[in-house]
Design an enzyme around this catalytic site. Structure first.
Site, PDB file in Angstrom:
ATOM      1  CG  LEU A 328      -1.921  -1.147   1.340  1.00 45.27           C
ATOM      2  CD1 LEU A 328      -2.640  -1.080   2.682  1.00 45.27           C
ATOM      3  CD2 LEU A 328      -2.909  -1.102   0.198  1.00 45.27           C
ATOM      4  N   GLY A 329       2.052   1.175   0.515  1.00 50.67           N
ATOM      5  CA  GLY A 329       2.905   2.355   0.581  1.00 50.67           C
ATOM      6  C   GLY A 329       4.130   2.089   1.421  1.00 50.67           C
ATOM      7  CD  GLN A 330       9.718   1.457   1.348  1.00 51.03           C
ATOM      8  OE1 GLN A 330       9.379   0.492   0.667  1.00 51.03           O
ATOM      9  NE2 GLN A 330      10.984   1.854   1.431  1.00 51.03           N
ATOM     10  N   GLY A 331       7.041   4.297   4.083  1.00 54.52           N
ATOM     11  CA  GLY A 331       7.510   5.505   4.737  1.00 54.52           C
ATOM     12  C   GLY A 331       8.868   5.280   5.342  1.00 54.52           C
ATOM     13  N   GLY A 332       9.295   6.233   6.182  1.00 58.93           N
ATOM     14  CA  GLY A 332      10.610   6.140   6.790  1.00 58.93           C
ATOM     15  C   GLY A 332      10.742   4.973   7.751  1.00 58.93           C
ATOM     16  N   GLY A 334       8.902   1.947   7.577  1.00 59.57           N
ATOM     17  CA  GLY A 334       8.620   0.626   7.059  1.00 59.57           C
ATOM     18  C   GLY A 334       7.632   0.645   5.910  1.00 59.57           C
ATOM     19  CB  VAL A 336       1.728  -0.089   4.907  1.00 60.96           C
ATOM     20  CG1 VAL A 336       0.350  -0.548   5.383  1.00 60.96           C
ATOM     21  CG2 VAL A 336       2.378   0.797   5.965  1.00 60.96           C
ATOM     22  CE  LYS A 350       5.012   1.964  10.214  1.00 63.36           C
ATOM     23  NZ  LYS A 350       4.718   3.126  11.082  1.00 63.36           N
ATOM     24  CG  ASP A 447       5.828  12.605  10.916  1.00 70.46           C
ATOM     25  OD1 ASP A 447       6.079  13.740  10.445  1.00 70.46           O
ATOM     26  OD2 ASP A 447       6.130  11.550  10.330  1.00 70.46           O
TER      27      ASP A 447
END
Length: 644
Positions: A328-332, A334, A336, A350, A447
């Site tokens: 579904l996506g990626q951030g700093g 990890g 998802v 996650k 955040d």
């Protein structure tokens, strides 16, 4: 997988100096961390720091450089940094500054590389300078949007073949850089760019770009693609690529911008080094604790023996073994993935990067603080897994992606009306007010930004990503802590001094109000009128606030309500903590049309000099670069020691 150091919040002090990196380097970046760990993390970090210092000087003088430190030590560091040839000197300095603050996320890995659209930075434990290929780490990044049209696709494919061949040939003949365009007979254009690292010879450059040209074709028919190889970078796009931007030697106040940026990069360097040293100490402490926990045979009885615990195998199966199509996506912190449990429940899993110092603290921080918190505007944490090779967090699944996607993605199919935007603003405010005052221990998110707000099937907002949350007991005036978060949303007292209160979330929420109302991201600080904060403030001063409202609404909004909402955003983004309202007060102002909205006493935070309580209120036009630089240096020097 790697749980990154939270050094990235120090990136671009120049953002608050009213400077910005131009669109030549807007790609969010790609970090590739090596799997090997240094036997002696302390030696590695010492060599890393020394090598980065040397590279900083080389980049400042000629735009690229390679340098090695500690070749005879157990943890040598060989480094390479390079700005792309189309970058101005100013953008080169800023791009390298971001690389410098992102790359330490990979420590204590013995190798790492980081790509932006404008520059590249790598370190390793051997001399890699002549390498043009790495079959393990070379990769392609394909865009999400696809080209459409039968004949158009055929023409664009022909253009792509020509673009990759032309870019390769031109770059080899032109010192390693090329920017090209191919236009089809029906007017369909494709743009390409190629850049070899200057440590390669002509043969290595040709080999690298030839391989990149083959790989990038695998992204067709996507409208955008990048290949990130060991020795080069290649990109194509259906949209015109940004060209070189000439440096403006002086801003309108007569202060040399390049000189300011050099000072900024120096400040970033000093503070980053302090953070790295602290991280080294923390790493040893956490490593010792993890060995003790392993000896005991468990990480936490609180998790393992509670309803929060999920088996790793269950979640592997639910996500089809973390299949890329489920991502579904990626951030700093990890990636998802969408998962379906055996009972049919759809969840978001996650997958954490956790192999560095802050894993234990942040993982249990998120589980312990958030697991018992329930509110309609907060994404619910359903459980976690700590028994497998990596840690997992399980959240409720929210189908409509993020607010960032809804507001700013050009390919979205739905447009938010005024009432939908207002409902989203109110929902976020209510969720934050609950975190700040509706639970036993006040919780600060740290955040708040558009990409951390998810939208359900009815476009109700849900605050997500609690990896940075902090508990805040009633007997404390503030927490002194390391900086973490996203620049552009971070409150000044927290960014500069590390002083954290719930008013830091209020500031972030104020920025978010302005983004939602204006339909613009808060990312441009190059000129006084460029920042969304300064734009709204200017319109407020001229009694013309509705000029700030997203023009795509075509005037379909109540003017008084829109002015009130924008004024609340300005109230929340004032520099002094004491002038910002609480989230409880913000909710009252947003939900009661009879409530009088106070006038902001300060402009939104554009300058560190307004941090001084004895400084008179400043108008936006009085914020010049000279006073900014002085204020930043003074404030950074006076920072308090930070304690957990």
């Amino acid at each position: 997988m790697h749980r990154p150091y939270r050094v990235s919040a120090l990136v671009f002090f120049s953002v608050m100096l009213s400077l910005s990196l131009s669109e030549t380097a807007t790609f969010n970046g790609s970090t590739i961390c090596g799997r090997s760990r240094a036997a002696d993390g302390g030696v590695l970090i010492q060599n890393f720091v020394a090598d980065m210092e040397a590279l900083s000087g080389l980049v400042g003088s000629k735009g690229w450089g390679d340098h090695a430190v500690g070749q005879t030590s157990p943890s040598p560091v060989y480094g390479l940094a390079q700005c792309f040839d189309h970058l101005s000197h100013m953008d080169c300095l800023l791009c390298f500054a971001e690389c410098r603050t992102r790359l330490p996320r990979c420590l204590p890995s013995t190798s790492a590389r980081f790509f932006l659209d404008g520059c590249f930075l790598r370190y390793d434990n051997y001399s890699f300078y002549e390498e043009f290929e790495d079959k393990v780490n070379d990769k392609s990044i394909c865009g999400e949007t696809e080209m459409v049209g039968g004949e158009k696709l055929g023409e664009l494919w022909t253009n792509l073949v020509n673009v990759t061949a032309l870019a390769t040939t031109t770059a080899v003949q032109n010192g390693g850089f090329a920017m090209v365009e191919k236009k089809g007979e029906s007017g369909n254009s494709l743009y390409g760019m190629a850049q070899c690292w200057k440590s390669l010879d002509i043969k290595g450059c040709r080999e690298c770009l030839t391989n990149a040209g083959k790989d990038i074709k695998g992204c067709f028919p996507r409208t955008e693609a990048r290949v990130l190889n060991a020795g080069c970078y290649m990109r194509y796009s259906t949209e015109k690529l940004p060209e070189a931007v000439q440096d403006n030697q002086d801003d309108k106040h007569g202060t040399p911008k390049v000189g300011v940026i050099v000072a900024v990069v120096t400040s970033v360097t000093i503070i980053t080094l302090l953070s790295i040293c602290g991280a080294c100490v923390g790493y040893r402490r956490i490593a010792k604790k993890r060995k003790e926990l392993k000896r005991l045979g468990k990480l936490s009885s609180v998790v393992i023996h509670s309803s929060l615990n999920f088996k790793y195998e269950t979640l592997e199966k639910a996500t089809n073994y973390f299949d890329a199509s489920r991502k579904l996506g990626q951030g700093g912190s990890g990636s998802v993935y969408k998962g379906t449990l055996s009972d049919g429940t759809v969840v978001a899993v996650k997958r954490l990067f956790f192999n560095t110092t802050q894993w234990v603290e942040e993982f249990f921080n998120e589980v312990n603080l958030i697991s018992g918190v329930e509110h309609r505007n907060l994404v619910k944490l359903l459980g976690c897994s700590i028994e497998g090779p990596e840690s997992l967090l399980i959240y409720e699944y929210v189908p409509n992606k993020s607010l960032d996607h809804m507001l700013f993605d050009k390919g979205k199919s739905q447009f938010l009306s005024w009432q939908q935007r207002l409902d989203i603003i109110v929902g976020i405010a209510e969720g934050l007010a609950y975190l700040h005052s509706g639970v036993k221990t006040r919780i600060i998110h740290r955040d708040i930004k558009s990409s951390n707000i998810l939208l359900d099937e009815n476009l109700n907002p849900k605050i997500a990503d609690f990896g940075l949350v902090r508990g805040f007991s009633a007997d404390k005036t503030h927490l002194s802590t390391g900086i973490a978060g996203t620049l552009g949303y971070m409150a000044p007292e927290y960014l500069v001094r590390g002083q954290l209160t719930d008013k830091a979330d209020v500031y972030s929420f104020g920025v978010l109000i302005l983004e939602i109302t204006c339909g613009r991201k808060n990312t441009v600080y190059a000129q006084e009128t460029g920042s969304i904060l300064s734009t709204v403030w200017k319109n407020y001063r001229s009694n013309n606030l509705t000029e700030s409202v997203d023009p795509r609404l075509n005037g379909n909004f109540p003017e008084k309500r829109a002015r009130d909402v924008l004024q609340i955003g300005l109230l929340c983004t004032q520099a002094l903590v004491s002038l910002r309202p609480s989230m409880y007060e913000v909710v009252n102002m947003l939900t009661s049309e009879d409530t009088t909205i106070p006038a902001p006493k300060q402009p939104p935070f554009l300058n560190a000099s307004v941090l001084d309580p004895d400084t008179p209120t400043l108008s936006s036009h009085s914020l010049n670069s000279s006073s900014q630089a002085t204020s930043w240096e003074r404030t950074v020097d006076a920072r308090e020691p930070r304690q957990k």
